[in-house]
Design a protein around this motif. Structure first.
Motif, PDB file in Angstrom:
ATOM      1  N   LEU A 134     -22.244  26.879 -16.444  1.00 24.67           N
ATOM      2  CA  LEU A 134     -21.811  25.992 -15.368  1.00 24.67           C
ATOM      3  C   LEU A 134     -20.310  26.135 -15.116  1.00 24.67           C
ATOM      4  O   LEU A 134     -19.864  26.130 -13.963  1.00 24.67           O
ATOM      5  N   GLN A 170     -25.257  26.963 -22.050  1.00 30.18           N
ATOM      6  CA  GLN A 170     -25.650  26.312 -20.801  1.00 30.18           C
ATOM      7  C   GLN A 170     -24.454  25.664 -20.118  1.00 30.18           C
ATOM      8  O   GLN A 170     -24.335  25.679 -18.880  1.00 30.18           O
ATOM      9  N   ASP A 171     -23.538  25.086 -20.898  1.00 28.29           N
ATOM     10  CA  ASP A 171     -22.330  24.497 -20.328  1.00 28.29           C
ATOM     11  C   ASP A 171     -21.388  25.579 -19.824  1.00 28.29           C
ATOM     12  O   ASP A 171     -20.793  25.462 -18.748  1.00 28.29           O
ATOM     13  N   ARG A 207     -19.208  28.668 -12.629  1.00 30.74           N
ATOM     14  CA  ARG A 207     -19.633  28.503 -11.240  1.00 30.74           C
ATOM     15  C   ARG A 207     -18.589  27.753 -10.416  1.00 30.74           C
ATOM     16  O   ARG A 207     -18.152  26.661 -10.780  1.00 30.74           O
ATOM     17  N   PHE A 226     -26.478  19.015 -11.482  1.00 28.88           N
ATOM     18  CA  PHE A 226     -26.357  20.160 -12.379  1.00 28.88           C
ATOM     19  C   PHE A 226     -27.007  19.910 -13.744  1.00 28.88           C
ATOM     20  O   PHE A 226     -26.964  20.783 -14.609  1.00 28.88           O
ATOM     21  N   PHE A 281     -19.656  24.252  -9.299  1.00 28.35           N
ATOM     22  CA  PHE A 281     -19.589  23.220 -10.332  1.00 28.35           C
ATOM     23  C   PHE A 281     -18.151  22.754 -10.537  1.00 28.35           C
ATOM     24  O   PHE A 281     -17.894  21.548 -10.657  1.00 28.35           O
ATOM     25  N   ILE A 288     -21.707  15.427 -10.482  1.00 29.59           N
ATOM     26  CA  ILE A 288     -22.320  16.577 -11.155  1.00 29.59           C
ATOM     27  C   ILE A 288     -23.772  16.303 -11.543  1.00 29.59           C
ATOM     28  O   ILE A 288     -24.367  17.065 -12.304  1.00 29.59           O
ATOM     29  N   VAL A 292     -26.148  17.722 -16.165  1.00 27.60           N
ATOM     30  CA  VAL A 292     -25.165  17.561 -17.239  1.00 27.60           C
ATOM     31  C   VAL A 292     -25.435  16.268 -18.009  1.00 27.60           C
ATOM     32  O   VAL A 292     -25.689  15.218 -17.424  1.00 27.60           O
TER      33      VAL A 292
END
Length: 291
Positions: free
Chosen positions: A157, A153-154, A160, A119, A163, A116, A121
């Motif tokens: 994701l 923001q989390d 998606r 992305f 993700f 990840i 994270v």
């Protein structure tokens, strides 16, 4: 045969954490089913989920099922809440990072963060806690907290599909590394040759086409002693980490980077050796490569 018991957290009348149009119970089931399906790509594995749908289960029912089945490993999948951000995982708090469970946790943690990485994270670390799923299981167990449902923001994701796919793949890559799993060998059907034409056109030789699913690059280690150096390299290359026993004689990526050991048995278009006489020289070789 390695028996994996996957526990999608919450379910039924217990939705878990909810926010931003999401429910934890749905996300954990989605991720767990993908992990189960991906583990099916490997030889000698059996996978059982604590729940296949929206069932209500107590914590005791979950660990009792894993213990009764004789699972070799328990993975409990959760989504975090509380205003933070990022990924973290837990082992039982009486176990050290160098224990069997700790080494499996390290393999999962490293592989998830690599999967990840693109992305953005945050890495909250590999931790320990006195959770029921970790305490009452008779086998090594790890609980993962896959981002924060109440942080926009989390949550974005977690909505998606790409993700969720990457998150599941990271878990599976970690388990494959930790347990030395080998991918199933699939054979493609042979296409009969076409009949010759009377006036064939001249053809230009071309290189064989790479498998569309082939990884661009991967890092290979001899054992867990090489993990610290390999983890830095994997993050730099945005590549998964594999044990040598998994990839020997198999082409799993176009490029392989060997951290510890030799090139013997490695199959790739390009093989880069970053090994020294011991793990300290190996770490220095990796550091020089990254610079």
């Amino acid at each position: 045969m390695v028996k994996f018991f996957i526990d999608p957290g919450h379910g039924g009348t217990d939705p878990g954490a909810t926010r931003n149009g999401l429910q934890e119970k749905n996300l954990t089931l989605q991720i767990s089913k993908k992990i189960r399906d991906m583990l099916g790509e490997y030889e000698n594995t059996q996978v059982r989920l604590s729940r296949e749908g929206n069932q209500t289960l107590t914590l005791n029912q979950r660990t009792n099922a894993a213990n009764a089945w004789g699972a070799d490993f328990l993975l409990s999948v959760h989504i975090n809440a509380g205003g933070g951000t990022g990924y973290e995982d837990f082992r039982y708090n009486t176990l050290s990072a160098s224990s069997t469970t700790g080494r499996i946790q390290s393999a999962i943690h490293s592989a998830v963060m690599v999967a990840i990485r693109g992305f953005g994270v945050s890495d909250r670390g590999a931790k320990s806690a006195n959770f029921h799923m970790l305490r009452e299981s008779n086998m090594p167990a790890v609980l993962t907290e896959n981002l924060f449902i109440d942080t926009p923001q989390d949550a974005n994701l977690l909505k998606r599909a790409d993700f969720i796919e990457a998150m599941a793949r990271g878990h599976v890559n970690g388990l494959a590394n930790a347990f030395g799993l080998k991918r199933k060998v699939t054979t493609k059907p042979v296409t009969p040759p076409k009949p010759p034409v009377t006036q064939p056109k001249p053809s230009v030789p071309t290189n064989p086409k790479e498998d569309d699913d082939m990884l661009e690059r991967a890092v290979v280690i001899n054992g867990f002693a090489d993990f610290p150096a390999a983890e830095r390299l994997a993050l730099y290359l945005k590549a998964p980490i594999y044990l040598r026993s998994i990839v020997t004689g198999q082409k799993v990526a176009k490029e392989l980077y060997i951290v510890g050991g030799t090139k013997e048995g490695m199959v790739a278009n390009k093989v880069t050796l970053l090994s020294g006489a011991d793990r300290f020289e190996t770490a220095a070789a990796v550091a020089n490569f990254i610079k």
